[in-house]
Design an enzyme around this catalytic site. Structure first.
Site, PDB file in Angstrom:
ATOM      1  N   GLU A 243      34.250  49.048  45.850  1.00  0.00           N
ATOM      2  CA  GLU A 243      33.335  49.127  46.987  1.00  0.00           C
ATOM      3  C   GLU A 243      33.160  47.758  47.619  1.00  0.00           C
ATOM      4  OE1 GLU A 243      30.800  47.019  46.026  1.00  0.00           O
ATOM      5  OE2 GLU A 243      31.782  47.163  44.056  1.00  0.00           O
TER       6      GLU A 243
ATOM      7  N   GLU B 248      34.785  45.323  44.480  1.00  0.00           N
ATOM      8  CA  GLU B 248      36.066  45.638  45.146  1.00  0.00           C
ATOM      9  C   GLU B 248      36.968  46.525  44.290  1.00  0.00           C
ATOM     10  OE1 GLU B 248      38.122  42.026  46.261  1.00  0.00           O
ATOM     11  OE2 GLU B 248      36.478  41.291  47.475  1.00  0.00           O
TER      12      GLU B 248
END
Lengths: 352, 352
Positions: free
Chosen positions: A173, A316
């Site tokens: 994310e 991420e």
């Protein structure tokens, strides 16, 4: 509709495949069980796929990108524009997740599920639900309908990847402010004390941390999310990214694809998915223990222990990219080691 | 002579290289420090090699194989012949370490430093000091001279590998009975209680475990090793494999090559090397946390935390082979990620 269909499709693991995998593991030239959690990984993958020789050679990390209205409260060290900038940079090959997925032989799928700015960038899937959530310190993040739509977006993405032959997923994310929303969701779903659920995110000062704790308290006070209804919690104090990842976990379970947790935000989404349908848990694997303090609480709540202790806090999906190497090592050992027969040595046996 | 020369050659890490590496890390497009221990790995490797861009692309796991007279006491689940059989199998590509090093792009160097049987097998380096140690429950494992010779064997092997361009090392072992000797050495060197230092090895029953604890107590009582003299401890209650690995750690520090700890036996050798020359510690990296209970104590004594929590207990260097992927991932992130300048976003900055 898609959500309830998906929940209905989630079934237990294939026990016969797990037992066959155990048999094969026990024939390998090593003391019984001595590959530890590598053996658990192989059995889980066998149970998920139904194949005694499971594959995990087509890897994708899904990165849900979204903005959070709560950044207006000053809970993050960066401005909202960083969400869009990093989202675009994912397509340029220069971020941490780009390098680490390349190194692991994996690909990324970048999803704009609610970034404030228009992204319009090749390589970013536009699934924007809205330009960022509302400020949870003042009201709900989104409507319940939007929460369901975000979850279903995650499900659809996984269905699509399944169709393309993807056989293992990571979750990532990007969204300034999303450790704040995760702390709120995780506090409600675990009933844990808010103070221990809130951390420094990407690097808050102590003053910033105290402010963040108060914002989470205020968000929960104002919105009164129902702990027994994970969708209510996601819609009131969550974010589009967390809801989208919740959908990925549910979708992976329905499509029988193993899916890895990354850090705190991803773990919170996994927790929400498990609350929605407990059988989802069997399809999920951990990766690393994030530096965020709430992570340990969430992992405890879902009964998982990270494989990796690297104190990373980049998000991420970077933890999942590194954990892919462990999955690959487990499958390599399982498929390439010799058996006791090959090795012409007696089987290791316990003393009486 | 070689031992004292080697100790004299061990110097502190190169601080200038570490500072340069830190500067480069802080220019990468990520929150400061967010790669966690991956950043520590890169800095340590820079400090070891003196190169701001360190390499770890030529990897070897040194596997020290030896027998232990103490197996006569019935402390192991397997017979002595398994040491020779597995040592030979290392050359046949079917063992766990064969598969996992291949998967990590590493090679193995199998050393017969004291296997009871004659090995005479292509691919096994014959450095046999003696056909197994004496039984530590009845007297010393070896003479002090033999201990020094075993240590120097490890040093010579590392010097040779350095000459061949090897730039990172793993440590492995094979020797039925070597968790017993390691428990004895580690108990003495850490002053920890023997009961918590002894585990089930490759899979002992509870009765076997109690017997093993008593054997370790007896070995320490009879031999009275001097806790201030690690060589005395190695010679009296250790084994040729542990002493050989101790030499590898010292040799790696003198040759400025990073070297990874595997499980309990390897960690015990690292502890002995650090006791002999404390600066050795800076050249050592952890890998996984073994299932052996003494492991945590030894790691605590040397102030290290494993990267991996996989509950493996196979030995052979298997934990180091998996950790090589983490080292590679750290270097990949460090060398391939973009900088803030590339990323055209503001540097992440703490709030006031």
């Amino acid at each position: 509709m898609l959500l309830s269909e998906t929940i209905d499709k989630i079934e237990p693991l294939n026990d016969a495949a797990i037992m066959e995998a155990q048999k094969r593991l026990d024939s390998l030239t090593k003391p019984l069980g001595s590959l530890g959690r590598l053996e658990d990984i192989v059995k889980q993958l066998a149970g998920i796929s139904g194949n005694v020789i499971p594959k995990a050679d087509k890897k994708v990390v899904v990165i849900m990108c979204a903005d959070n209205g709560v950044v207006d409260e000053g809970v993050a060290q960066s401005t909202r524009s960083v969400t869009a900038a990093v989202t675009r940079n994912f397509t340029r090959g220069i971020t941490g997740i780009n390098v680490l997925t390349k190194h692991a032989g994996a690909e990324i799928l970048v999803v704009d599920i609610g970034v404030y700015e228009d992204i319009e960038c090749e390589g970013v899937l536009n699934k924007k639900i809205r330009k960022g959530t509302w400020n949870i310190a003042k009201g709900p993040a989104m409507t319940r309908k939007e929460a369901v739509k975000a979850i279903e977006t995650g499900i659809e993405i996984v269905q699509d990847l399944k169709g393309k032959g993807v056989n293992i997923l990571g979750t990532g994310e990007m969204g300034i402010g999303n450790t704040t929303t995760s702390s709120a969701v995780a506090s409600v779903l675990t009933s844990a004390d808010i103070d221990i659920m809130v951390g420094r995110g990407a690097g808050l000062s102590t003053e910033g941390l105290l402010k963040k704790i108060n914002v989470v308290k205020k968000a929960i006070d104002i919105n009164k999310p129902d702990p027994e209804d994970a969708i209510d919690v996601l819609s009131k104090v969550g974010g589009f990214d967390i809801a989208g990842l919740t959908g990925c976990f549910l979708g992976a379970a329905a499509c029988r694809i193993p899916i890895l947790i990354d850090g705190f935000i991803s773990a919170t989404a996994a927790l929400a998915a498990i609350k929605i349908e407990p059988k989802t848990r069997d399809y999920i694997l951990p990766s690393h223990g994030s530096a965020e303090p709430g992570m340990a609480k969430v992992m405890e709540a879902i009964g998982m222990e990270p494989y990796l202790n690297l104190r990373m806090r980049l998000g991420e999906g970077t933890g999942t990219a590194i954990a892919f190497h462990i999955i690959d090592a487990a499958i390599a050992a399982y498929t390439q080691m010799g058996t006791f027969e090959d090795a012409s040595i007696e089987q290791y046996k316990p003393l009486k």
